[in-house]
Design an enzyme around this catalytic site. Sequence first.
Site, PDB file in Angstrom:
ATOM      1  N   LYS A  67       0.717  -1.271  -0.163  1.00 30.25           N
ATOM      2  CA  LYS A  67      -0.217   0.073   0.151  1.00 30.25           C
ATOM      3  C   LYS A  67       0.631   1.451   0.039  1.00 30.25           C
ATOM      4  O   LYS A  67       0.433   2.245  -0.583  1.00 30.25           O
ATOM      5  CB  LYS A  67      -0.929   0.054   1.135  1.00 30.25           C
ATOM      6  CG  LYS A  67      -2.002  -0.980   1.313  1.00 30.25           C
ATOM      7  CD  LYS A  67      -3.056  -0.629   2.333  1.00 30.25           C
ATOM      8  CE  LYS A  67      -3.955  -1.867   2.662  1.00 30.25           C
ATOM      9  NZ  LYS A  67      -4.770  -1.509   3.645  1.00 30.25           N
ATOM     10  N   ASP A 103     -10.226   2.526   2.044  1.00 30.43           N
ATOM     11  CA  ASP A 103     -10.363   2.179   3.413  1.00 30.43           C
ATOM     12  C   ASP A 103     -10.991   3.292   4.326  1.00 30.43           C
ATOM     13  O   ASP A 103     -11.833   2.963   5.310  1.00 30.43           O
ATOM     14  CB  ASP A 103      -8.933   1.656   4.080  1.00 30.43           C
ATOM     15  CG  ASP A 103      -8.300   0.346   3.779  1.00 30.43           C
ATOM     16  OD1 ASP A 103      -9.125  -0.404   3.111  1.00 30.43           O
ATOM     17  OD2 ASP A 103      -7.217   0.508   3.518  1.00 30.43           O
TER      18      ASP A 103
END
Length: 269
Positions: A67, A103
Site C-alpha cells: 500500500k 479504507d
Amino acid sequence: MAMDVYGLLGNPVGHSLSPPMHEAAYDELGLEARYVTFEPDEDDIDDAIAGADALGIAGLNVTIPFKQDALEIVAPEDLAARIGAVNTIDFSGSGPPTGYNTDAVGALRALRDHDVTIQDARAVVVGAGGAGRAIAFGLADAGATVAIANRTESKAHDLAEEVPRATGHGLAELEQLVADADVLVNATSVGMESDTTPVPADALHEDLAVLDAVYSPLETRLLRDAADAGATTVDGAWMLLYQGVEAFEIWTGRDAPVDVMNDALRSRL
Ligand code: ATR
C-alpha cells in the site's frame, strides 16, 4: 478488451474475500468482468503496476505489503496522499493511474449505513498503525474531532499532528475518552482470533457507536461488550464491504449492488 479484468495485489492474498465479493457484483449487474489475485515479489511492485497498466487491467486493489509502495508509483488523490497509502488503483484515465484509499471512506460508509452521524461527532480511534491512520483521516475529513489512543503513545501524538482537530493519547486515557465519545473505532489487531478487547467494558455506554475493524471473529469481545452496554455495533465485515463497494463505484461509475456484495462476503465469513 471485451472482458474487464480487476485484481488484488498483495503478498499473501490466498485467503482474500475480494474476488467473490466483486464477482457477485459483476454477475448481478451483468458486467463482463473478472476479479483475480496477484502475488508479486516485494521487489517487483513497480513492474507489476506498470505491467497491469500495459495489459489494460481496469483496476487493482492493493494490500499488505504494497500500500505504501503504490503511493509512490501512481498519482494519488489528496486523501490517499495524506494517509500515505493507496489501496485502489484506477487505470481508466489517459494519464498515469490514479490511487485512492477506500479504507477511510469504507469506515465512514460502514458507520453511516448504521445511521451514525460523523459531522461534529467526538470520535475515539484506538490504534495508530495503517488502519488507524486511514480511519483517523477519514473521520476528521468528515467533520469529527478525533482522539487517537495507541499503546505506543508517541505514535498517537505523531499521527495527531497530521490529522486536523486530532489529539494523541495513551491507552490509560481510553476510559475517560470513551465516556465522552459518540463514536469508537478499534483499529488495532486486539480481538483478532482471541477473546480480548482494547477498551474496558465499563467505559462503553448506550450513546456510543462502536466499529471494530477486526472481522475475525465477526462478534469480537469489544462488540459483545458494546451490545451489552446498549451501544450501536458495526462489525468489521461492514468496513471490508464498503471499501470494496467504494472501489467498485470508482472503477465502474455505477452504484454497487451493496446487498449482493454483502451476502457474498458474509456467506464466507
Ligand atoms: P494495521 O495496518 O492493521 O493497522 P499495524 O500498522 O501493524 O497494522 O498496527 C497495529 C496496531 O495495533 C498498532 O496501533 C498497535 O499498537 P503499537 O503501535 O503500540 O504497536 C496495535 N496493537 C497491536 N497489538 C496490540 C496490543 N496487544 N495492545 C494494544 N495495541 C496493540
